[in-house]
Design an enzyme around this catalytic site. Structure first.
Site, PDB file in Angstrom:
ATOM      1  N   ASP A   8       5.513  -8.117   2.938  1.00  0.00           N
ATOM      2  CA  ASP A   8       5.056  -7.425   4.322  1.00  0.00           C
ATOM      3  C   ASP A   8       3.334  -7.308   4.121  1.00  0.00           C
ATOM      4  O   ASP A   8       2.768  -7.462   2.973  1.00  0.00           O
ATOM      5  CB  ASP A   8       5.657  -6.044   3.742  1.00  0.00           C
ATOM      6  CG  ASP A   8       4.827  -4.851   4.665  1.00  0.00           C
ATOM      7  OD1 ASP A   8       4.844  -5.420   6.061  1.00  0.00           O
ATOM      8  OD2 ASP A   8       4.627  -3.921   4.488  1.00  0.00           O
ATOM      9  N   ASP A  10       0.966  -4.522   6.174  1.00  0.00           N
ATOM     10  CA  ASP A  10       0.474  -3.049   6.013  1.00  0.00           C
ATOM     11  C   ASP A  10       1.199  -2.155   4.871  1.00  0.00           C
ATOM     12  O   ASP A  10       2.561  -2.077   4.985  1.00  0.00           O
ATOM     13  CB  ASP A  10       0.845  -2.418   7.363  1.00  0.00           C
ATOM     14  CG  ASP A  10      -0.091  -2.961   8.613  1.00  0.00           C
ATOM     15  OD1 ASP A  10      -1.062  -3.913   8.132  1.00  0.00           O
ATOM     16  OD2 ASP A  10       0.327  -2.751   9.746  1.00  0.00           O
ATOM     17  N   ASP A 220       7.179  -2.134   1.473  1.00  0.00           N
ATOM     18  CA  ASP A 220       6.951  -0.585   1.042  1.00  0.00           C
ATOM     19  C   ASP A 220       8.007   0.293   2.098  1.00  0.00           C
ATOM     20  O   ASP A 220       8.047   1.481   1.691  1.00  0.00           O
ATOM     21  CB  ASP A 220       5.624  -0.207   1.559  1.00  0.00           C
ATOM     22  CG  ASP A 220       5.074  -0.387   2.972  1.00  0.00           C
ATOM     23  OD1 ASP A 220       5.366  -1.389   3.408  1.00  0.00           O
ATOM     24  OD2 ASP A 220       4.511   0.885   3.208  1.00  0.00           O
TER      25      ASP A 220
HETATM   26 MG   LIG Z   1       4.415  -1.957   5.556  1.00  0.00          MG
END
Ligand SMILES: [Mg+2]
Length: 274
Positions: A8, A10, A220
């Site tokens: 991922d 961001d 996340d």
């Molecule tokens: Mg993310």
């Protein structure tokens, strides 16, 4: 065994507040030297992915718009494979539905429920920039969506957020589409799209190219769950609030003690470069 990293961006490889990749940079260099592919698997658009590919000198395939499409550089694999369309630089495997269709579904739900839904398509680049913390330049790239719509749900009724969310998700599902909630935005995309589905397809191509592979996934937030579930080594970093997302839990999952890129670096050190 060839290791393949799916990550991922961001809040994972990029800092959740200022989108900086400074911490990951030295490790990306090492991974490049070791010829370990780092595949972006993100809600970001093709244009944003290309920006970071260039900045990070990465030339691997990437998964854009929450698994809406897979972009494979034309010279990357040594064999031919089925794809939806090709552009100057890529073979593109499309998994989602056209952006226009996604917008229409959201507008219909808006009318039916009276919810204040505000998508990227409703905002100017300046508004996206102010809302997301992206620079104006990056906000313009973020608006170039083709396979996924990101939106916020403004609170303008007495219903609490959880209840509104439930209604919203039910409506999206009933319309035959899929959804996810990232760090900041809700997302709607085609039911055949999704990070996990895209990773599976791409991993098969890597396997064909390299033989036995080991896939590592780093994320996340909830929109990474489907990706984490299909990789061999799923790694969850702490989100920008300093916690592991409590909704992401399954037995195989490794929780790394570090927020965003700090956790990313630790994950790479412990599981890839060990
Ligand atoms: Mg993310």
């Amino acid at each position: 065994m060839k290791q393949i990293i799916f990550t991922d961006l961001d809040g994972t490889l990029l800092d959740g507040f200022n989108y900086s990749f400074k911490k990951a940079l030295p490790y990306l260099k090492i991974l490049k030297e070791k010829k370990i592919p780092v595949v972006f698997c993100t809600c970001k658009t093709q244009a944003e992915n290309e920006y970071f590919q260039k900045k990070l000198k990465n030339n691997t395939p990437f998964i854009a718009e929450n698994g809406g499409a897979i972009f494979i550089p034309k010279n990357y694999f040594s064999f031919s494979f089925p794809y939806s369309k090709s552009s100057k630089n890529y073979f593109i495997i499309e998994l989602s539905e056209p952006y226009k269709k996604l917008r229409a579904v959201l507008n219909k739900i808006k009318k039916e429920t009276g919810f204040k839904i505000k998508g990227f398509g409703d905002m100017s680049a300046k508004e996206v920039s102010e809302d997301s913390g992206l620079s104006l330049k990056m906000a313009k790239l973020a608006k170039r969506k083709n396979y996924n719509e990101s939106f916020i749900l403004l609170n303008n009724s007495n219903k609490d957020e959880a209840e509104k969310e439930k209604i919203l998700f039910e409506k999206i599902k009933k319309a035959g589409f899929n959804f996810t909630h990232g760090g900041r935005y809700y997302n709607i995309f085609g039911k055949n799209a999704g990070k996990g589905k895209a990773v599976k397809i791409l991993a098969k191509l890597f396997q064909k190219e390299f033989g036995e592979i080991k896939t590592i996934g780093l994320g996340d937030s909830l929109n990474d769950l489907s990706m984490l579930k299909v990789v061999d080594v799923p790694i969850l970093v702490k989100n920008k609030n300093g916690i592991w997302n409590p909704k992401i839990k399954f037995s195989k999952l490794y929780r790394i003690n570090g927020i965003g890129p700090e956790g990313w670096v630790k994950g790479i050190e412990s599981f890839v470069l060990k």
